[in-house]
Design an enzyme around this catalytic site. Structure first.
Site, PDB file in Angstrom:
ATOM      1  N   GLY A   1      -1.848  16.201  35.209  1.00 31.72           N
ATOM      2  CA  GLY A   1      -0.594  15.910  35.880  1.00 31.72           C
ATOM      3  C   GLY A   1       0.575  16.266  34.995  1.00 31.72           C
ATOM      4  N   CYS A   2       1.728  16.445  35.632  1.00 34.37           N
ATOM      5  CA  CYS A   2       2.910  16.857  34.877  1.00 34.37           C
ATOM      6  C   CYS A   2       3.353  15.773  33.900  1.00 34.37           C
ATOM      7  CB  CYS A   2       4.043  17.228  35.835  1.00 34.37           C
ATOM      8  SG  CYS A   2       4.413  15.976  37.085  1.00 34.37           S
ATOM      9  N   TYR A   3       3.513  14.562  34.407  1.00 38.88           N
ATOM     10  CA  TYR A   3       3.921  13.466  33.521  1.00 38.88           C
ATOM     11  C   TYR A   3       2.884  13.229  32.413  1.00 38.88           C
ATOM     12  CZ  TYR A   3       7.701  11.714  36.663  1.00 38.88           C
ATOM     13  OH  TYR A   3       8.843  11.534  37.413  1.00 38.88           O
ATOM     14  N   PRO A   4       1.593  13.159  32.746  1.00 44.78           N
ATOM     15  CA  PRO A   4       0.614  12.909  31.681  1.00 44.78           C
ATOM     16  C   PRO A   4       0.669  13.944  30.557  1.00 44.78           C
ATOM     17  CG  PRO A   4      -0.382  12.443  33.800  1.00 44.78           C
ATOM     18  CD  PRO A   4       0.976  13.046  34.082  1.00 44.78           C
ATOM     19  N   THR A   5       0.944  15.213  30.900  1.00 45.31           N
ATOM     20  CA  THR A   5       0.993  16.226  29.843  1.00 45.31           C
ATOM     21  C   THR A   5       2.012  15.854  28.774  1.00 45.31           C
ATOM     22  OG1 THR A   5       0.263  17.972  31.336  1.00 45.31           O
ATOM     23  CG2 THR A   5       1.520  18.665  29.397  1.00 45.31           C
TER      24      THR A   5
END
Lengths: 346, 346, 346, 346
Positions: free
Chosen positions: B148-152
């Site tokens: 996911g974008c946030y997790p990255t």
């Protein structure tokens, strides 16, 4: 009608004071000063005010101004304000200072973060102008230190919890705040050019912004305890608004109960604090151009945290609007006068 | 040349995959599917791609697609992806899935936050596609769950510290993240209309966003410990970019030393992680359109915290760029191929 | 590899030149100068270029620069460029000047709108660097005057029609152009502060902008006729992009026929002009970050007008990209080298 | 107090009507209807109105509404409004319709550009609600067709010139208009998503927008001549505001004289038209949130053109504010009541 002056009226805060005062039913704006624009009509510098304000900017001539007005708003840079406030105070005028120069109770703290304070005597007389906390003192004050924009959003969120004694003072309060760009002022600077800010986002001065000690001191003065505060400001590509996301560590002991009930009790009679129903969070567009502070929250019991979110317009409740609210209190007027503008959405 | 397909290419992530793949020197983009736009030229739906991509969108016909390609990117909504990935996997294709369906190691966790997972067998085979952590496994994988974008942005900040054992696991990690609006996708919705987002800022789904368990699980898998994570996303009026401000509680015991040294050791050979010098903090415009993750930090020893800030482009390192990075690894190509676009500033 | 220098590289055009040249396969960027930032790493001033450009800015020392490079881009303010270009020219270097100083064929016209031109001899040698019109001359040139941003979008729309002889020269051509704010440069100024530009729109310098005579002269040089041009620029709250809406009065006599056919014939082999199908109009986001000029039109026969609309990225096709295109031509390279970046949407 | 209803109050125009009416000293807003939100508090749908408007949306029940109110604002889509207006009219209510359904004098023209008009009898009774032109007729009207947003800015610029007889009617008037995105409404649509509009600019419906015949007809009705009008709208990445740049061909014969004098004579007593001094041009931020129309111009004698530029807030003077201005006139109130909001800058 109360005759007033705005000293240093050519920035965004000054323009906002003029916008509000021009429609205030009990105030007569007589003088607006600006070194840079002296002699020029306000409407020429701020075309939004054409037909609204017929004044021209003048140079700063305190004696002449004192003959005209009963109260003064000083919207000057830090340090410059110290002696200007003093001059008007000594002439018997009520002064509302929008710089940081009269916000601190502890002069040493001010000097540690700003510079030497040449009028510690007056600093000791000044009242911190957050009406929701200090209404009675403001009513009696002759110098009001108008709160910083970031501190307004943070303090309103925190004091009710701190007074309840439910905050774990051994863990830091984290205030992650996001501000529109008008907070950076109207001075020409590369960092606030449109192309530097638009379509971008950044953090700055994390842990080193001057509003951090202001927040910390006011929490102490208002709640009698000394929580540790970490303040992390961010710059948002928008004109107005501050959203503060505040991570409050809760003490294990006394149960907070329903946070909404706590806030409702605290802000029951406040005209400018709007509490959101459980599950809703504020958005800055809902307060744009208004003196409201919207407040919502999310409990995170598994982390021992309450997340409180506030939204204000940094130029209104965070500056000019709150200053007018203070004027109303100082002169015994109805507190909402001149401040009933409905938020501009979209 | 590696022939590839993008399944579900009409959203922002799909358009971004086409943008990158069209200039990839070792990839031949053969098929782009879209239920909504089947039959229409890509250049008509996305005028930016006129003269760049000569394909037309087609309907989803797996058998035909399998005859054309060696690898597949699936850019479908969650749940829809499960069986589509399975179909291509069973046909012997390498699959990089950009939905959440193959990101979780713990199927129960996935089901608790999303819905039932009908292919737990394949979920167990899938590798979490964060190259900086899982490069070797990605090289061997036939299904990659693209992060996911946030997790990255969060995981890249946290794993080096967690592996060092310097994080106080008794206090929560707070990830206060701010995303551009492309993260919300290209589906028509009132909440992401221009006038709802522009000149405004808000928090949403604090503590309840589905990326929170993804972050938590990956921290556990990568670092072997189970910190408590509070994830607070916010919506920024910008197209691209995620800035994550992460409040890391440090353990009293082992001294962290210089955080920059820790990160430098960890990311020494990484082409896409840029460490900022002490005192500098990232800004999303500096990574716009690129696969970089910029990382800076501010120590707050008086609070026992390290504040780490990362910036990525949510559509590149947070989605399509990372997917292509994974493809490069899976096919033994040089990892930077097709990903050397310089950030677009301003 | 062609060794090159950028003189005056600290503005938006300079940063854009570095962005493009850093990935150009046949160019070696050796020197970037900046009076303001001399001694500082490029990556410190422009964080987007960290890991992309390892140079530091240097002071302007022409002799030393001449020992290093074969070609020079000058991205200096008008007037300043005159002698700098002359110095490099006399040292035998190819020069591409991005100021207005070498754009005019008629020195008197230049002097009427700018100031005295101290090197009329060199001005007479310089070639106007619009490849779609002057490719052969550019290939032979040693000084290229790189076109203005607004003129690029206007001239590409108009020359094919003027050459056809279908324009009514007795009525004015109206060029209503709208530019992103990067066109105003990176100098600190109140008028381009974020809060002045954001969420607002204005016209400026209608009929008095210096690009008006540049457009008019090039139309004459390219098409041999002297239409009357009214140029009306506007400021858009966006970073990049110029959209020009051009109202072309058509002559009663010879029939234009299908405008698309006219443009197709003219631009058939041009790699950077994209013609839109009938009924479609350009949008600046479709060219963002790329060297494309998109062109569409709407006939208005009842008014005797053809409305032509072009979109370019003012920093690429309107400045740095076109400059690199000119370099490629001057050195006999493939014209698209270094310029194949796909537009960044969204 | 005049009791009023807003029918179809869930769009941007509806929200704006509520914003204005909530502070109108002589109006009591009793009913707001919305099919989509019936039963929900206004403050829940529009958080900006929390504490401002205590109503809930209701379904459309004309009989019940008629018992409550004396006047009705209809803010419905075109076509839907026809019969709704008729129903309230027949119940004896004053109606101000913000759709296009009652704007046209020529029913055939309406039908050519919209659809069949089922109440031509009422269309013939309706008055075009532009107070600066039709004040006396509005005072007597029982149905007012509130002008379109674009036409308001164009007509106010053009009528004074047309009445003077200085316009060359053989050449087209070109109205190049640029609108903020709120003009596109609050319905979910891909084309008005934040990422589609932000940092971009485009033209649309050039020569085919429905406001073109509205402008043309009103010019005829107001000035008695039939100029040819080409209307070219554009979409600006901002919330509010329309800037119209209007190219007026001047007749060779009678001399216009000083345009400012012409406008000053025409608009001398108008509270909402602000004429800018020679050399200044309007900017939309100067009218944001207000009912003002700012007007400036640039002569271009060498082209036989006068360029006139107007700025309005499309939701205020272009819709809700003008509607309230009409209400004031229809009920004999002071025309500025409820409309004295100062523009919100920045």
């Amino acid at each position: 009608m109360i005759p007033v002056a705005v000293i240093g009226a050519s920035g965004y805060t000054g323009a906002e004071l003029i916008r509000i005062l021009a429609r205030h039913p009990r105030v007569d704006l007589r003088v607006v000063t600006s070194r840079q624009y002296a002699g020029r009509p306000v409407a020429e510098v701020f075309p939004s005010l054409r037909g609204v304000c017929g004044l021209s900017f003048t140079a700063y001539e305190p004696a002449a101004i004192c003959r005209e007005v009963a109260a003064v708003f000083t919207a000057l840079p830090h340090k410059t304000a110290i002696e200007v406030v003093a001059a008007f105070h000594e002439a018997g005028k009520k002064v509302i200072d929008l710089s940081a120069d009269y916000r601190f109770g502890d002069a040493d703290l001010y000097e540690a973060w700003y510079q030497e304070h040449s009028r510690r005597d007056l600093l000791a007389r000044a009242v911190y102008g957050l009406p929701e906390l200090n209404r009675a003192a403001i009513a009696e004050a002759d110098i009001v230190g108008n709160p910083g924009c970031y501190p307004t959003g943070a303090i309103l969120a925190l004091v009710p919890l701190l007074r309840r004694g439910v905050v774990d003072l051994d863990r830091p309060l984290v205030v992650d705040a996001k501000s529109g760009t008008s907070g950076a002022g109207r001075a020409a600077a590369v960092g606030t050019l449109f192309c530097e800010v638009n379509d971008s986002f950044k953090a700055y001065k994390v842990g080193s912004h001057r509003h951090q000690p202001e927040i910390a001191e006011q929490l102490f003065l208002a709640a009698g305890c000394r929580p540790s505060v970490l303040f992390a400001p961010h710059l948002v590509p928008m004109n107005r608004g501050i959203l503060s996301t505040i991570y409050v560590p809760l003490a294990a002991g006394p149960d907070l109960g329903d946070p909404l009930a706590v806030y409702e009790e605290f802000y029951r009679d406040e005209p400018f604090v709007r509490l959101l129903p459980a599950g809703e969070l504020p958005v800055t567009s809902a307060v744009r151009g208004s003196n409201y502070c919207d407040l919502g929250f999310v409990p995170s019991p598994e982390n021992g945290l309450l997340v409180v979110v506030t939204a204000i317009d940094n130029l209104v409740k965070g500056a000019a609007g709150q200053a007018v609210q203070n004027l109303n209190i100082m002169f015994g007027l109805e507190e909402e006068l001149g401040l009933q503008t409905v938020p501009l959405y979209p």
